[in-house]
Write a protein that holds these residues in place. Structure first.
Motif, mmCIF file in Angstrom:
data_model
loop_
_atom_site.group_PDB
_atom_site.id
_atom_site.type_symbol
_atom_site.label_atom_id
_atom_site.label_comp_id
_atom_site.label_asym_id
_atom_site.label_seq_id
_atom_site.Cartn_x
_atom_site.Cartn_y
_atom_site.Cartn_z
ATOM 1 N N PRO A 240 49.435 41.322 83.292
ATOM 2 C CA PRO A 240 49.750 40.302 83.746
ATOM 3 C C PRO A 240 50.224 41.038 85.081
ATOM 4 O O PRO A 240 50.362 39.719 86.232
ATOM 5 C CB PRO A 240 51.148 39.390 83.415
ATOM 6 C CG PRO A 240 51.888 40.976 82.065
ATOM 7 C CD PRO A 240 50.710 41.989 81.993
ATOM 8 N N ASP A 241 50.226 42.398 85.311
ATOM 9 C CA ASP A 241 51.027 41.848 86.940
ATOM 10 C C ASP A 241 50.376 42.580 87.953
ATOM 11 O O ASP A 241 50.396 41.378 88.760
ATOM 12 C CB ASP A 241 51.025 43.596 87.057
ATOM 13 C CG ASP A 241 52.395 43.647 85.924
ATOM 14 O OD1 ASP A 241 53.260 43.415 85.880
ATOM 15 O OD2 ASP A 241 52.357 45.063 85.566
ATOM 16 N N TYR A 244 49.641 38.571 89.288
ATOM 17 C CA TYR A 244 50.915 38.424 89.460
ATOM 18 C C TYR A 244 50.654 38.322 91.003
ATOM 19 O O TYR A 244 50.907 37.433 91.809
ATOM 20 C CB TYR A 244 51.915 38.552 88.101
ATOM 21 C CG TYR A 244 53.294 38.143 89.457
ATOM 22 C CD1 TYR A 244 53.815 37.022 89.724
ATOM 23 C CD2 TYR A 244 54.288 39.017 89.751
ATOM 24 C CE1 TYR A 244 55.336 36.772 89.935
ATOM 25 C CE2 TYR A 244 55.288 38.560 90.746
ATOM 26 C CZ TYR A 244 55.473 37.510 90.427
ATOM 27 O OH TYR A 244 56.961 37.133 90.880
ATOM 28 N N THR A 266 48.403 35.197 84.794
ATOM 29 C CA THR A 266 49.536 35.714 84.340
ATOM 30 C C THR A 266 49.936 35.179 83.525
ATOM 31 O O THR A 266 51.538 35.611 82.751
ATOM 32 C CB THR A 266 50.571 36.204 85.193
ATOM 33 O OG1 THR A 266 51.525 37.460 85.476
ATOM 34 C CG2 THR A 266 51.594 34.952 86.029
ATOM 35 N N LEU A 267 50.336 33.511 83.529
ATOM 36 C CA LEU A 267 51.297 33.377 82.961
ATOM 37 C C LEU A 267 50.538 33.058 80.799
ATOM 38 O O LEU A 267 51.521 32.894 80.196
ATOM 39 C CB LEU A 267 52.107 31.545 83.360
ATOM 40 C CG LEU A 267 52.835 31.359 85.002
ATOM 41 C CD1 LEU A 267 52.720 30.740 85.439
ATOM 42 C CD2 LEU A 267 54.170 31.924 83.991
ATOM 43 N N ARG A 270 51.743 36.189 80.347
ATOM 44 C CA ARG A 270 52.985 36.327 79.908
ATOM 45 C C ARG A 270 54.029 34.803 80.384
ATOM 46 O O ARG A 270 54.851 35.155 81.927
ATOM 47 C CB ARG A 270 54.133 37.341 81.203
ATOM 48 C CG ARG A 270 55.613 37.898 80.532
ATOM 49 C CD ARG A 270 55.850 39.351 82.154
ATOM 50 N NE ARG A 270 55.189 40.289 81.637
ATOM 51 C CZ ARG A 270 54.919 41.662 82.789
ATOM 52 N NH1 ARG A 270 55.531 41.120 84.048
ATOM 53 N NH2 ARG A 270 54.690 42.221 82.826
ATOM 54 N N GLN A 272 56.834 33.492 79.379
ATOM 55 C CA GLN A 272 58.512 34.306 79.950
ATOM 56 C C GLN A 272 58.536 34.659 81.237
ATOM 57 O O GLN A 272 59.944 34.953 82.313
ATOM 58 C CB GLN A 272 59.191 34.765 78.647
ATOM 59 C CG GLN A 272 59.231 34.143 77.263
ATOM 60 C CD GLN A 272 58.608 32.637 77.844
ATOM 61 O OE1 GLN A 272 60.384 32.154 78.063
ATOM 62 N NE2 GLN A 272 58.430 31.653 76.442
ATOM 63 N N ASN A 273 57.808 34.530 82.084
ATOM 64 C CA ASN A 273 57.293 35.136 83.457
ATOM 65 C C ASN A 273 58.445 33.653 84.590
ATOM 66 O O ASN A 273 57.918 32.841 85.568
ATOM 67 C CB ASN A 273 56.245 35.679 84.045
ATOM 68 C CG ASN A 273 56.921 36.116 85.534
ATOM 69 O OD1 ASN A 273 57.752 35.976 86.060
ATOM 70 N ND2 ASN A 273 56.095 37.264 85.893
ATOM 71 N N ASP A 275 59.493 34.141 87.891
ATOM 72 C CA ASP A 275 59.368 34.246 89.138
ATOM 73 C C ASP A 275 58.262 33.898 89.498
ATOM 74 O O ASP A 275 57.278 33.058 90.218
ATOM 75 C CB ASP A 275 59.201 35.876 89.077
ATOM 76 C CG ASP A 275 60.572 36.380 88.924
ATOM 77 O OD1 ASP A 275 61.978 35.167 89.603
ATOM 78 O OD2 ASP A 275 60.966 37.726 89.189
ATOM 79 N N ALA A 276 56.800 33.740 88.130
ATOM 80 C CA ALA A 276 55.415 33.439 88.661
ATOM 81 C C ALA A 276 55.297 32.252 87.953
ATOM 82 O O ALA A 276 54.279 31.063 88.909
ATOM 83 C CB ALA A 276 55.183 34.270 86.650
ATOM 84 N N TRP A 277 56.343 30.712 87.199
ATOM 85 C CA TRP A 277 56.401 29.841 87.563
ATOM 86 C C TRP A 277 56.815 29.483 88.905
ATOM 87 O O TRP A 277 56.293 28.498 88.569
ATOM 88 C CB TRP A 277 57.024 29.265 86.343
ATOM 89 C CG TRP A 277 56.289 29.091 84.738
ATOM 90 C CD1 TRP A 277 56.938 30.072 83.892
ATOM 91 C CD2 TRP A 277 55.702 28.467 84.972
ATOM 92 N NE1 TRP A 277 55.929 29.983 82.415
ATOM 93 C CE2 TRP A 277 55.121 28.599 83.022
ATOM 94 C CE3 TRP A 277 54.560 27.679 84.910
ATOM 95 C CZ2 TRP A 277 54.307 28.394 82.363
ATOM 96 C CZ3 TRP A 277 53.880 26.647 84.112
ATOM 97 C CH2 TRP A 277 53.236 26.799 83.060
ATOM 98 N N ALA A 300 60.738 26.791 85.788
ATOM 99 C CA ALA A 300 61.372 28.476 86.311
ATOM 100 C C ALA A 300 62.684 28.093 86.378
ATOM 101 O O ALA A 300 63.334 29.092 85.814
ATOM 102 C CB ALA A 300 60.688 28.412 87.707
#
Length: 303
Positions: A240-241, A244, A266-267, A270, A272-273, A275-277, A300
């Protein structure tokens, strides 16, 4: 006889003729199933052939026959660590250290297991002991330096990486880890140099491309960062990095549709990220997609 096959296997192993050595050691074990030494040798060769599961099974039998053999304990700990079973490796290495307090291999295996369990603070003095006993052990130098970086002590790690790089200049992992230490120090030019050196040796390493792209991003060099991150995403589509970081860069350059696609990717990987949301919500807002922005920002906040 079993002893002759074991001896021949040992000669072949010295010449790094690993498959032939494996065959001889296996024949020795077949002739004498109680021959722990041949099992140890067979397990060691299987590790050289990158077969840690088979090595562990063989070494477990050797350990059952010789539970206080330090060499067996160390090699079985190594096999477990190679499989990520650090919780099984640590007690074996600790037992080897108890039986042979001056044995550098035992300290090394204990340190590797502690590092794998996230107990870097406890691993550091053991790695220090190993490199004091074996100053040309490049793997120990690299692991010691990595443990220091993991503890936020990149400044102390850099001289160790320098020594490891001198010993193994063609090892891309050393250059990658060395670059990460420089990155932690915000020494971006040196980080880029090390990542590029690693990629000259192994150009299909997704993590190296990602780290190089990240270093360029931190330098505000989007033109160089984006291709590296895109290559990282192609080489490792399940990470996912890259997606993102690409989402952030695309947002910063006004490529909102591309940013949305990368952040959604990326979501997916992952969810539960938080920051990405949050970044996705910002992208939707700038693209005037207000209901979508509100929904992303609620995610988020919840996370």
């Amino acid at each position: 006889s079993d002893l002759l096959h074991d001896a021949l296997g040992s000669l072949l192993a010295q010449e790094q003729e690993w498959p032939a050595a494996q065959a001889e050691f296996a024949h020795a074990v077949e002739l004498d199933p109680q021959m722990a030494k041949a099992r140890l040798h067979l397990g060691t060769v299987l590790m050289q052939l990158h077969q840690p599961g088979e090595a562990a099974a063989t070494l477990e039998e050797a350990h059952a026959e010789q539970p206080q053999d330090v060499a067996v304990l160390n090699e079985l700990a190594l096999a477990y660590s190679a499989q990520g079973s650090y919780d099984k490796a640590l007690p074996l290495a600790e037992e080897a250290m108890r039986l042979a307090p001056e044995n550098a291999d035992a300290a090394d295996q204990a340190a590797i297991a502690l590092q794998g369990l996230g107990r870097e603070r406890e691993a550091i003095p053991l790695f220090e002991r190993v490199v004091a006993a074996e100053p040309k052990n490049a793997d120990a130098l690299t692991n010691y330096a990595l443990a220091l970086v993991q503890q936020g002590k990149a400044k102390d790690a850099i001289p160790l990486y320098e020594r490891a790089a001198e010993l193994t200049p063609d090892n891309p992992v050393v250059h990658e880890d060395f670059g990460v230490a420089y990155l932690q120090q915000s020494d971006l030019d040196d980080a880029i140099r090390e990542f590029e050196a690693g990629l000259k040796l192994e150009n299909d390493d997704a993590q190296l491309h990602y780290n190089l792209g990240l270093a360029y991003k931190l330098k505000d060099d989007t033109a160089h960062a984006v291709p590296e991150l895109e290559q990282a995403a192609r080489l490792d589509p399940e990470s996912p990095d890259p997606a993102y970081t690409l989402g952030i860069l695309y947002m910063q350059t006004g490529r909102f549709a591309d940013a949305e696609a990368q952040l959604r990717r990326t979501l997916e990987l992952r969810p539960q990220n938080g920051d990405a949301w949050a970044v996705l919500g910002s992208v939707y807002k700038q693209d005037n997609k207000l209901p979508e922005a509100a929904d992303a920002l609620r995610h988020a906040i919840a996370l």
